[in-house]
Design an enzyme around this catalytic site. Structure first.
Site, PDB file in Angstrom:
ATOM      1  N   ASP A  37       0.870  -1.175   0.000  1.00  0.00           N
ATOM      2  CA  ASP A  37       0.000   0.000   0.000  1.00  0.00           C
ATOM      3  C   ASP A  37       0.911   1.230   0.000  1.00  0.00           C
ATOM      4  O   ASP A  37       2.067   1.161   0.423  1.00  0.00           O
ATOM      5  CB  ASP A  37      -0.909   0.013   1.251  1.00  0.00           C
ATOM      6  CG  ASP A  37      -2.153   0.864   1.060  1.00  0.00           C
ATOM      7  OD1 ASP A  37      -3.252   0.292   0.888  1.00  0.00           O
ATOM      8  OD2 ASP A  37      -2.044   2.113   1.057  1.00  0.00           O
ATOM      9  N   ASP A  63       3.558   2.674  -4.015  1.00  0.00           N
ATOM     10  CA  ASP A  63       2.659   3.624  -4.663  1.00  0.00           C
ATOM     11  C   ASP A  63       2.490   3.126  -6.101  1.00  0.00           C
ATOM     12  O   ASP A  63       3.477   3.063  -6.859  1.00  0.00           O
ATOM     13  CB  ASP A  63       3.301   5.016  -4.630  1.00  0.00           C
ATOM     14  CG  ASP A  63       2.469   6.075  -5.355  1.00  0.00           C
ATOM     15  OD1 ASP A  63       1.531   5.710  -6.093  1.00  0.00           O
ATOM     16  OD2 ASP A  63       2.781   7.262  -5.184  1.00  0.00           O
ATOM     17  N   VAL A  64       1.265   2.774  -6.483  1.00  0.00           N
ATOM     18  CA  VAL A  64       1.077   2.166  -7.811  1.00  0.00           C
ATOM     19  C   VAL A  64       1.226   3.157  -8.956  1.00  0.00           C
ATOM     20  O   VAL A  64       1.115   2.776 -10.123  1.00  0.00           O
ATOM     21  CB  VAL A  64      -0.280   1.410  -7.921  1.00  0.00           C
ATOM     22  CG1 VAL A  64      -0.348   0.258  -6.930  1.00  0.00           C
ATOM     23  CG2 VAL A  64      -1.460   2.365  -7.788  1.00  0.00           C
ATOM     24  N   ASN A  90      -5.789  -3.869  -6.645  1.00  0.00           N
ATOM     25  CA  ASN A  90      -6.926  -3.299  -5.929  1.00  0.00           C
ATOM     26  C   ASN A  90      -6.787  -1.800  -5.659  1.00  0.00           C
ATOM     27  O   ASN A  90      -7.805  -1.110  -5.560  1.00  0.00           O
ATOM     28  CB  ASN A  90      -7.061  -4.051  -4.594  1.00  0.00           C
ATOM     29  CG  ASN A  90      -7.923  -3.317  -3.589  1.00  0.00           C
ATOM     30  OD1 ASN A  90      -9.149  -3.344  -3.673  1.00  0.00           O
ATOM     31  ND2 ASN A  90      -7.281  -2.630  -2.640  1.00  0.00           N
ATOM     32  N   TYR A 157     -13.890   8.638 -12.579  1.00  0.00           N
ATOM     33  CA  TYR A 157     -13.848   7.299 -11.967  1.00  0.00           C
ATOM     34  C   TYR A 157     -14.424   6.256 -12.932  1.00  0.00           C
ATOM     35  O   TYR A 157     -13.858   5.179 -13.124  1.00  0.00           O
ATOM     36  CB  TYR A 157     -14.659   7.338 -10.664  1.00  0.00           C
ATOM     37  CG  TYR A 157     -14.599   6.072  -9.842  1.00  0.00           C
ATOM     38  CD1 TYR A 157     -13.485   5.762  -9.073  1.00  0.00           C
ATOM     39  CD2 TYR A 157     -15.683   5.193  -9.811  1.00  0.00           C
ATOM     40  CE1 TYR A 157     -13.442   4.602  -8.296  1.00  0.00           C
ATOM     41  CE2 TYR A 157     -15.653   4.035  -9.045  1.00  0.00           C
ATOM     42  CZ  TYR A 157     -14.524   3.749  -8.293  1.00  0.00           C
ATOM     43  OH  TYR A 157     -14.489   2.600  -7.527  1.00  0.00           O
ATOM     44  N   LYS A 161     -12.574   2.905 -14.517  1.00  0.00           N
ATOM     45  CA  LYS A 161     -13.011   1.532 -14.238  1.00  0.00           C
ATOM     46  C   LYS A 161     -13.478   0.812 -15.499  1.00  0.00           C
ATOM     47  O   LYS A 161     -13.293  -0.405 -15.623  1.00  0.00           O
ATOM     48  CB  LYS A 161     -14.108   1.551 -13.165  1.00  0.00           C
ATOM     49  CG  LYS A 161     -13.610   2.010 -11.779  1.00  0.00           C
ATOM     50  CD  LYS A 161     -12.494   1.130 -11.231  1.00  0.00           C
ATOM     51  CE  LYS A 161     -12.108   1.477  -9.806  1.00  0.00           C
ATOM     52  NZ  LYS A 161     -11.037   0.614  -9.269  1.00  0.00           N
ATOM     53  N   THR A 192     -16.530   0.729   2.950  1.00  0.00           N
ATOM     54  CA  THR A 192     -15.102   0.891   3.239  1.00  0.00           C
ATOM     55  C   THR A 192     -14.834   2.371   3.488  1.00  0.00           C
ATOM     56  O   THR A 192     -15.729   3.214   3.365  1.00  0.00           O
ATOM     57  CB  THR A 192     -14.249   0.449   2.036  1.00  0.00           C
ATOM     58  OG1 THR A 192     -14.511   1.367   0.961  1.00  0.00           O
ATOM     59  CG2 THR A 192     -14.565  -0.968   1.593  1.00  0.00           C
TER      60      THR A 192
HETATM   61  P1  NAI Z   1     -10.155   2.098   0.639  1.00  0.00           P
HETATM   62  O1  NAI Z   1      -9.962   3.571   0.545  1.00  0.00           O
HETATM   63  O2  NAI Z   1     -10.572   1.485   1.899  1.00  0.00           O
HETATM   64  O3  NAI Z   1      -8.820   1.347   0.158  1.00  0.00           O
HETATM   65  C1  NAI Z   1      -8.037   1.803  -0.893  1.00  0.00           C
HETATM   66  C2  NAI Z   1      -6.590   1.535  -0.550  1.00  0.00           C
HETATM   67  O4  NAI Z   1      -5.798   1.913  -1.669  1.00  0.00           O
HETATM   68  C3  NAI Z   1      -6.113   2.361   0.650  1.00  0.00           C
HETATM   69  O5  NAI Z   1      -5.465   1.532   1.589  1.00  0.00           O
HETATM   70  C4  NAI Z   1      -5.156   3.366   0.035  1.00  0.00           C
HETATM   71  O6  NAI Z   1      -4.091   3.749   0.907  1.00  0.00           O
HETATM   72  C5  NAI Z   1      -4.661   2.601  -1.178  1.00  0.00           C
HETATM   73  N1  NAI Z   1      -4.120   3.485  -2.208  1.00  0.00           N
HETATM   74  C6  NAI Z   1      -4.630   4.655  -2.659  1.00  0.00           C
HETATM   75  N2  NAI Z   1      -3.817   5.184  -3.566  1.00  0.00           N
HETATM   76  C7  NAI Z   1      -2.779   4.327  -3.702  1.00  0.00           C
HETATM   77  C8  NAI Z   1      -1.612   4.316  -4.488  1.00  0.00           C
HETATM   78  N3  NAI Z   1      -1.328   5.335  -5.327  1.00  0.00           N
HETATM   79  N4  NAI Z   1      -0.765   3.280  -4.395  1.00  0.00           N
HETATM   80  C9  NAI Z   1      -1.033   2.260  -3.544  1.00  0.00           C
HETATM   81  N5  NAI Z   1      -2.100   2.212  -2.746  1.00  0.00           N
HETATM   82  C10 NAI Z   1      -2.966   3.253  -2.836  1.00  0.00           C
HETATM   83  O7  NAI Z   1     -11.186   1.787  -0.529  1.00  0.00           O
HETATM   84  P2  NAI Z   1     -11.850   0.446  -1.049  1.00  0.00           P
HETATM   85  O8  NAI Z   1     -13.285   0.696  -1.144  1.00  0.00           O
HETATM   86  O9  NAI Z   1     -11.377  -0.744  -0.300  1.00  0.00           O
HETATM   87  O10 NAI Z   1     -11.284   0.415  -2.533  1.00  0.00           O
HETATM   88  C11 NAI Z   1     -10.512  -0.651  -3.054  1.00  0.00           C
HETATM   89  C12 NAI Z   1     -10.802  -0.777  -4.531  1.00  0.00           C
HETATM   90  O11 NAI Z   1     -12.167  -1.137  -4.702  1.00  0.00           O
HETATM   91  C13 NAI Z   1     -10.594   0.498  -5.344  1.00  0.00           C
HETATM   92  O12 NAI Z   1      -9.996   0.195  -6.581  1.00  0.00           O
HETATM   93  C14 NAI Z   1     -12.012   1.001  -5.547  1.00  0.00           C
HETATM   94  O13 NAI Z   1     -12.120   1.808  -6.699  1.00  0.00           O
HETATM   95  C15 NAI Z   1     -12.744  -0.306  -5.679  1.00  0.00           C
HETATM   96  N6  NAI Z   1     -14.172  -0.238  -5.457  1.00  0.00           N
HETATM   97  C16 NAI Z   1     -14.672   0.212  -4.260  1.00  0.00           C
HETATM   98  C17 NAI Z   1     -16.038   0.267  -4.079  1.00  0.00           C
HETATM   99  C18 NAI Z   1     -16.650   0.785  -2.821  1.00  0.00           C
HETATM  100  O14 NAI Z   1     -17.863   1.076  -2.832  1.00  0.00           O
HETATM  101  N7  NAI Z   1     -15.928   0.882  -1.713  1.00  0.00           N
HETATM  102  C19 NAI Z   1     -16.967  -0.159  -5.131  1.00  0.00           C
HETATM  103  C20 NAI Z   1     -16.326  -0.618  -6.319  1.00  0.00           C
HETATM  104  C21 NAI Z   1     -14.996  -0.663  -6.462  1.00  0.00           C
END
Ligand code: NAI
Length: 253
Positions: A37, A63-64, A90, A157, A161, A192
């Site tokens: 992360d 950092d991705v 993810n 967004y 996606k 989340t």
């Molecule tokens: P979250 O905010 O809890 O987790 C996202 C994680 O990605 C965090 O730990 C953050 O530090 C990390 N992150 C952000 N930028 C980064 C980078 N540049 N490099 C590495 N890590 C980075 O959010 P969530 O909901 O768990 O999201 C995970 C994935 O699921 C995302 O791709 C999101 O678009 C997708 N998603 C989420 C939905 C939701 O309703 N929560 C619905 C559909 C998809």
């Protein structure tokens, strides 16, 4: 027998939400997991949760948007575990909700594309060589229902996606005869930090989100994680190029 016994996996964005739940579920099923992360403290906490449950984990800051960091993460995984069987791309951000396209700021668009699209692109490129070397592997990209249908006031967004779903399908075809499967999951609103952040900025969003979902509730990160494990495991051995919807019925409307 656990579904991922003897296998090695990596998960990006594993400090929280769907990434953390996926890392925990993969470890529960026997995988050694590299949890990466941009937030190293959060990744280390996920690794600690895995270790406390008797699993094997390696925490990395990655950092991705940084290609060198992605390569270092993949190299560290292979060095630590000797192989890479499964990769969960993810890490993602939401961008600025609530702006129609002509009002949306370009910086937000660039950032969303950098993380959500370029990040997935560069991760897949780095993950493929160790998989190709063994002619075996499973890649799961975390897309969204916004990768399948439009979402108002979220064009940045949604664009990112849809592109993730497109990359998933094309990569699946590129490697279909090489033992590597590439799939995506498409969750709807999942409870989340990302969704809680959107609700904090606009409290009415909570009821808008739950009313949009036929089941009348948000999804859970753990529910998405179960699908991720299935797609990473041999249980889904004939599934590739698929975008699996986890949405409480949203896109059935
Ligand atoms: P979250 O905010 O809890 O987790 C996202 C994680 O990605 C965090 O730990 C953050 O530090 C990390 N992150 C952000 N930028 C980064 C980078 N540049 N490099 C590495 N890590 C980075 O959010 P969530 O909901 O768990 O999201 C995970 C994935 O699921 C995302 O791709 C999101 O678009 C997708 N998603 C989420 C939905 C939701 O309703 N929560 C619905 C559909 C998809």
């Amino acid at each position: 027998m656990p579904q991922m016994e003897g296998k090695a996996a990596l998960v990006t964005g594993a400090a929280s939400g769907i990434g953390r739940a996926s890392a925990l579920a993969l470890a529960r099923e026997g995988a050694a997991v590299c949890v990466s992360d941009i937030n190293l403290d959060g990744a280390q906490e996920t690794a600690r949760l895995i270790s406390d449950a008797g699993g094997q984990a390696l925490a990395r800051r990655c950092d991705v948007t940084n290609r060198d960091a992605i390569q270092a993460m993949v190299d560290a995984t292979v060095t630590a575990f000797g192989r890479l069987d499964a990769a969960v791309n993810n890490a993602g951000i939401s961008g600025h909700f609530y702006q129609r396209l002509h009002e949306a700021d370009d910086e937000s668009f660039e950032r969303v594309i950098d993380v959500n699209l370029r990040g997935v692109w560069h991760c897949i490129k780095a993950e493929l060589p160790p998989m190709l070397a063994r002619e075996s592997g499973a890649i799961v990209n975390i897309a969204s229902v916004a990768g399948l249908i439009g979402a108002p006031k979220a064009a940045d967004y949604t664009a990112s996606k849809h592109a993730v779903v497109g990359i998933t399908k094309s990569a699946a075809l590129d490697y279909a005869k090489s033992g590597i499967r590439v799939n995506a999951v498409c969750p709807a609103y999942t409870d989340t930090a990302m969704v809680q952040g959107a609700i904090a900025g606009n409290p009415i969003m909570a009821s808008i989100m739950t009313r949009a979902i036929p089941m009348g509730r948000l999804g859970l990160a753990e529910e998405v994680a179960e699908a991720v494990v299935w797609l990473c495991s041999d249980a889904s051995s004939f599934v590739t190029g698929h975008a699996l919807v986890l949405d409480g019925g949203l896109v059935a409307i």
